[in-house]
Design a protein around this motif. Structure first.
Motif, PDB file in Angstrom:
ATOM      1  N   LEU A 224       4.452  14.670   4.198  1.00 51.45           N
ATOM      2  CA  LEU A 224       4.039  14.013   5.251  1.00 51.45           C
ATOM      3  C   LEU A 224       4.047  14.425   6.697  1.00 51.45           C
ATOM      4  O   LEU A 224       3.064  14.499   7.344  1.00 51.45           O
ATOM      5  N   SER A 225       5.200  14.655   6.958  1.00 51.15           N
ATOM      6  CA  SER A 225       5.408  15.319   8.377  1.00 51.15           C
ATOM      7  C   SER A 225       5.092  16.726   8.467  1.00 51.15           C
ATOM      8  O   SER A 225       4.886  17.208   9.700  1.00 51.15           O
ATOM      9  N   GLU A 226       4.751  17.263   7.430  1.00 51.57           N
ATOM     10  CA  GLU A 226       3.810  18.644   7.800  1.00 51.57           C
ATOM     11  C   GLU A 226       2.300  18.456   7.917  1.00 51.57           C
ATOM     12  O   GLU A 226       1.841  19.519   8.077  1.00 51.57           O
ATOM     13  N   LEU A 227       1.791  17.220   7.858  1.00 55.12           N
ATOM     14  CA  LEU A 227       0.386  17.025   8.061  1.00 55.12           C
ATOM     15  C   LEU A 227      -0.090  17.003   9.094  1.00 55.12           C
ATOM     16  O   LEU A 227       0.855  16.857  10.209  1.00 55.12           O
ATOM     17  N   SER A 228      -1.209  17.630   9.876  1.00 54.86           N
ATOM     18  CA  SER A 228      -1.796  17.519  10.925  1.00 54.86           C
ATOM     19  C   SER A 228      -1.929  16.190  11.256  1.00 54.86           C
ATOM     20  O   SER A 228      -2.122  15.147  10.399  1.00 54.86           O
ATOM     21  N   PRO A 229      -2.136  15.727  12.487  1.00 54.81           N
ATOM     22  CA  PRO A 229      -2.323  14.425  12.809  1.00 54.81           C
ATOM     23  C   PRO A 229      -3.792  13.787  12.182  1.00 54.81           C
ATOM     24  O   PRO A 229      -3.874  12.649  11.814  1.00 54.81           O
ATOM     25  N   ASP A 230      -4.806  14.573  12.126  1.00 51.47           N
ATOM     26  CA  ASP A 230      -6.127  14.224  11.349  1.00 51.47           C
ATOM     27  C   ASP A 230      -5.726  13.976   9.831  1.00 51.47           C
ATOM     28  O   ASP A 230      -6.123  13.044   9.371  1.00 51.47           O
ATOM     29  N   GLN A 231      -4.818  14.934   9.390  1.00 53.24           N
ATOM     30  CA  GLN A 231      -4.614  14.672   8.108  1.00 53.24           C
ATOM     31  C   GLN A 231      -3.870  13.480   7.588  1.00 53.24           C
ATOM     32  O   GLN A 231      -4.069  12.717   6.683  1.00 53.24           O
ATOM     33  N   LEU A 232      -3.062  13.342   8.539  1.00 54.87           N
ATOM     34  CA  LEU A 232      -2.202  12.163   8.229  1.00 54.87           C
ATOM     35  C   LEU A 232      -2.716  10.729   8.543  1.00 54.87           C
ATOM     36  O   LEU A 232      -2.836   9.824   7.751  1.00 54.87           O
ATOM     37  N   PHE A 233      -3.686  10.531   9.500  1.00 59.44           N
ATOM     38  CA  PHE A 233      -4.786   9.540   9.642  1.00 59.44           C
ATOM     39  C   PHE A 233      -5.653   9.370   8.583  1.00 59.44           C
ATOM     40  O   PHE A 233      -5.892   8.166   7.886  1.00 59.44           O
ATOM     41  N   ASN A 234      -5.974  10.452   7.733  1.00 61.53           N
ATOM     42  CA  ASN A 234      -6.815  10.318   6.737  1.00 61.53           C
ATOM     43  C   ASN A 234      -6.164   9.815   5.646  1.00 61.53           C
ATOM     44  O   ASN A 234      -6.756   8.903   4.853  1.00 61.53           O
ATOM     45  N   HIS A 235      -4.860  10.304   5.414  1.00 66.61           N
ATOM     46  CA  HIS A 235      -4.242   9.824   4.398  1.00 66.61           C
ATOM     47  C   HIS A 235      -3.689   8.294   4.526  1.00 66.61           C
ATOM     48  O   HIS A 235      -3.776   7.404   3.518  1.00 66.61           O
ATOM     49  N   PHE A 236      -3.574   7.660   5.817  1.00 67.63           N
ATOM     50  CA  PHE A 236      -3.340   6.435   6.125  1.00 67.63           C
ATOM     51  C   PHE A 236      -4.655   5.777   5.827  1.00 67.63           C
ATOM     52  O   PHE A 236      -4.682   4.643   5.191  1.00 67.63           O
ATOM     53  N   HIS A 237      -5.929   6.215   6.029  1.00 64.41           N
ATOM     54  CA  HIS A 237      -7.215   5.536   5.940  1.00 64.41           C
ATOM     55  C   HIS A 237      -7.366   5.266   4.179  1.00 64.41           C
ATOM     56  O   HIS A 237      -7.752   4.242   4.122  1.00 64.41           O
ATOM     57  N   ASP A 238      -6.727   6.266   3.504  1.00 62.59           N
ATOM     58  CA  ASP A 238      -7.033   6.228   2.186  1.00 62.59           C
ATOM     59  C   ASP A 238      -5.871   5.620   1.468  1.00 62.59           C
ATOM     60  O   ASP A 238      -5.758   6.081   0.126  1.00 62.59           O
ATOM     61  N   LYS A 239      -4.845   5.123   2.228  1.00 64.58           N
ATOM     62  CA  LYS A 239      -3.692   4.502   1.379  1.00 64.58           C
ATOM     63  C   LYS A 239      -4.262   3.615   0.254  1.00 64.58           C
ATOM     64  O   LYS A 239      -5.429   2.939   0.118  1.00 64.58           O
ATOM     65  N   VAL A 240      -3.252   3.575  -0.818  1.00 65.82           N
ATOM     66  CA  VAL A 240      -3.768   3.086  -2.243  1.00 65.82           C
ATOM     67  C   VAL A 240      -3.061   1.905  -2.294  1.00 65.82           C
ATOM     68  O   VAL A 240      -1.938   1.727  -2.230  1.00 65.82           O
ATOM     69  N   LYS A 241      -3.700   0.557  -2.628  1.00 70.34           N
ATOM     70  CA  LYS A 241      -3.314  -0.545  -2.978  1.00 70.34           C
ATOM     71  C   LYS A 241      -2.464  -0.685  -4.159  1.00 70.34           C
ATOM     72  O   LYS A 241      -3.174  -0.479  -5.218  1.00 70.34           O
ATOM     73  N   LEU A 242      -1.204  -1.106  -4.250  1.00 68.96           N
ATOM     74  CA  LEU A 242      -0.702  -1.038  -5.614  1.00 68.96           C
ATOM     75  C   LEU A 242      -0.858  -2.480  -6.371  1.00 68.96           C
ATOM     76  O   LEU A 242      -0.995  -3.382  -5.818  1.00 68.96           O
ATOM     77  N   LYS A 243      -1.137  -2.227  -7.489  1.00 69.63           N
ATOM     78  CA  LYS A 243      -1.291  -3.279  -8.298  1.00 69.63           C
ATOM     79  C   LYS A 243      -0.294  -4.098  -9.006  1.00 69.63           C
ATOM     80  O   LYS A 243       0.927  -3.569  -8.797  1.00 69.63           O
ATOM     81  N   ASP A 244      -0.406  -5.136  -9.512  1.00 71.07           N
ATOM     82  CA  ASP A 244       0.870  -5.867 -10.186  1.00 71.07           C
ATOM     83  C   ASP A 244       1.315  -4.793 -11.092  1.00 71.07           C
ATOM     84  O   ASP A 244       2.670  -4.904 -11.157  1.00 71.07           O
ATOM     85  N   SER A 245       0.663  -4.355 -12.032  1.00 66.71           N
ATOM     86  CA  SER A 245       1.035  -3.487 -13.051  1.00 66.71           C
ATOM     87  C   SER A 245       2.030  -2.333 -12.459  1.00 66.71           C
ATOM     88  O   SER A 245       2.915  -1.534 -12.916  1.00 66.71           O
ATOM     89  N   ASP A 246       1.642  -1.903 -11.038  1.00 69.67           N
ATOM     90  CA  ASP A 246       2.283  -0.522 -10.546  1.00 69.67           C
ATOM     91  C   ASP A 246       3.639  -1.274  -9.966  1.00 69.67           C
ATOM     92  O   ASP A 246       4.516  -0.446 -10.217  1.00 69.67           O
TER      93      ASP A 246
ATOM     94  N   PHE B 229       0.847  -1.257   0.005  1.00 67.83           N
ATOM     95  CA  PHE B 229       0.066   0.065  -0.058  1.00 67.83           C
ATOM     96  C   PHE B 229       0.780   1.360   0.076  1.00 67.83           C
ATOM     97  O   PHE B 229       2.019   1.271   0.525  1.00 67.83           O
ATOM     98  N   LEU B 230       0.300   2.208  -0.681  1.00 66.52           N
ATOM     99  CA  LEU B 230       1.217   3.625  -0.557  1.00 66.52           C
ATOM    100  C   LEU B 230       0.352   4.820   0.124  1.00 66.52           C
ATOM    101  O   LEU B 230      -0.526   4.813  -0.242  1.00 66.52           O
ATOM    102  N   VAL B 231       0.979   5.497   0.998  1.00 70.11           N
ATOM    103  CA  VAL B 231       0.715   6.581   1.418  1.00 70.11           C
ATOM    104  C   VAL B 231       1.488   7.647   0.824  1.00 70.11           C
ATOM    105  O   VAL B 231       2.507   7.781   1.173  1.00 70.11           O
ATOM    106  N   CYS B 232       0.778   8.689   0.201  1.00 75.49           N
ATOM    107  CA  CYS B 232       1.733   9.751  -0.655  1.00 75.49           C
ATOM    108  C   CYS B 232       0.784  11.075  -0.377  1.00 75.49           C
ATOM    109  O   CYS B 232      -0.243  11.302  -0.706  1.00 75.49           O
ATOM    110  N   SER B 233       1.837  11.902   0.241  1.00 75.70           N
ATOM    111  CA  SER B 233       1.114  13.232   0.399  1.00 75.70           C
ATOM    112  C   SER B 233       1.600  14.146  -0.960  1.00 75.70           C
ATOM    113  O   SER B 233       2.391  13.705  -1.770  1.00 75.70           O
ATOM    114  N   GLY B 234       1.128  15.249  -0.691  1.00 75.88           N
ATOM    115  CA  GLY B 234       1.123  16.271  -1.931  1.00 75.88           C
ATOM    116  C   GLY B 234      -0.142  17.395  -1.903  1.00 75.88           C
ATOM    117  O   GLY B 234       0.298  18.224  -0.891  1.00 75.88           O
ATOM    118  N   ARG B 235      -0.888  17.381  -2.808  1.00 74.43           N
ATOM    119  CA  ARG B 235      -1.841  18.488  -2.750  1.00 74.43           C
ATOM    120  C   ARG B 235      -2.996  18.078  -1.540  1.00 74.43           C
ATOM    121  O   ARG B 235      -3.414  17.078  -1.413  1.00 74.43           O
TER     122      ARG B 235
END
Length: 313
Positions: A132-154, A116-122
């Protein structure tokens, strides 16, 4: 006993933040800057470690603690106690080259766990891209919750791009600049990488050119102030102050320091207008993976690298 999550972070700052927030699981901290210096295709080798030790020592006077490095990665020798791996890497080129390497290393070790990938940016409502270190705790937990599962093609894509980066022809990146994948910021990073080579006309990379622009347009009183500006206005590179300072020092022929002020000299103004190609004078002789930077020039009209032959001292 339930299996844990293995987190792989791109540096101590984020590792410490995750520990403060009590993110469950084991954390492996990846501490490298593979966007600069020579590499070997296979990561889990003595050759790879030797190349990195020699480069970091000669360019940045950094000593790698080999035992500590191997101990940190030893968790990958037996991943039977884990149910998944979460990769915490940011939007920039610095992080993305490291991310490719981590995925390649997991492949070398034949680790079959879901990735899974947790990637910050916009960030919604924010104008600046965020690490990622600049995010608030709530923002970071939201990113973690919305982590992206990498496909075989990825995963296949990441390994292919690592192979290109370690190879001799970085023009091979071009078809991937428009390729869709789960790596949201990868396309921008590949574009940024090609622009690290000397511009065909001026001999300056985009970042070198931006440094001279900042000196020309801002009132700069010290190198520390200049570093701050460059860090804030570097776009998708994600370089640290150590890397930026090295670039600033290499550009000394273009500016004058006096009376607590840094200003462009005549040569600096000539470089900004592309009066001539200054790449051999700058002599920024880095290696990017498998390619010597000064062996190529970037054509900003066609977005391709052109082979050059320069005599570098």
């Amino acid at each position: 006993m339930s299996k844990k999550t293995l987190h792989i972070t791109n540096g101590n700052s984020l590792t410490n933040y995750l520990k403060e927030l009590d993110i469950p699981g084991h954390i492996l901290t990846w501490q490298e800057m593979l966007c600069e210096g020579p590499l070997s295709l296979e990561i889990n080798t003595d050759e790879f470690l030797t190349k990195r030790k020699e480069f970091l020592n000669s360019f940045y006077h950094i000593e790698i603690n080999e035992d500590e490095f191997k101990q940190e990665l030893s968790v990958l020798n037996d991943t039977s106690g884990f149910s998944e791996i979460v990769l915490w890497f940011e939007y920039d080129l610095f992080c993305h080259i490291n991310l490719l390497a981590v995925i390649k290393l997991l492949n070398e070790k034949n680790i079959q766990l879901p990735l899974f990938l947790v990637c910050s940016g916009r960030i919604k409502g924010e104008t600046q891209l965020k690490g990622l270190s600049e995010l608030s705790p709530d923002q970071l937990f939201n990113h973690f919750h919305d982590k992206v599962k990498l496909k075989d093609s990825d995963i296949d894509l990441a390994i292919t791009l690592w192979q290109i980066y370690c190879g001799k022809d970085h023009n091979l990146f071009k078809p991937y600049i428009t390729k869709k994948s789960s790596f949201k910021y990868l396309n921008a990073c590949l574009k940024a990488h090609l622009k690290r080579f000397p511009n065909l006309k001026s001999g300056l990379s985009v970042l070198e050119n931006n440094i001279l622009k900042i000196i020309n347009e801002k009132t700069i009183k010290s190198k520390n102030q200049l570093i701050g500006y460059v860090l804030n206005y570097q776009g998708y590179y994600g370089f640290g102050d150590m890397q930026i300072l090295r670039l600033i020092d290499l550009l000394q022929l273009f500016y004058t320091e006096e009376d607590h002020k840094i200003t462009l000299n005549r040569k600096g103004h000539e470089a900004l207008i592309g009066y001539q190609n200054f790449s051999s004078e700058i002599n920024n002789n880095l290696i990017f993976g498998g390619v010597e930077r000064l062996n190529f020039s970037y054509n900003d009209k066609t977005n391709i690298l052109i082979k050059t032959q320069l005599n570098v001292d």
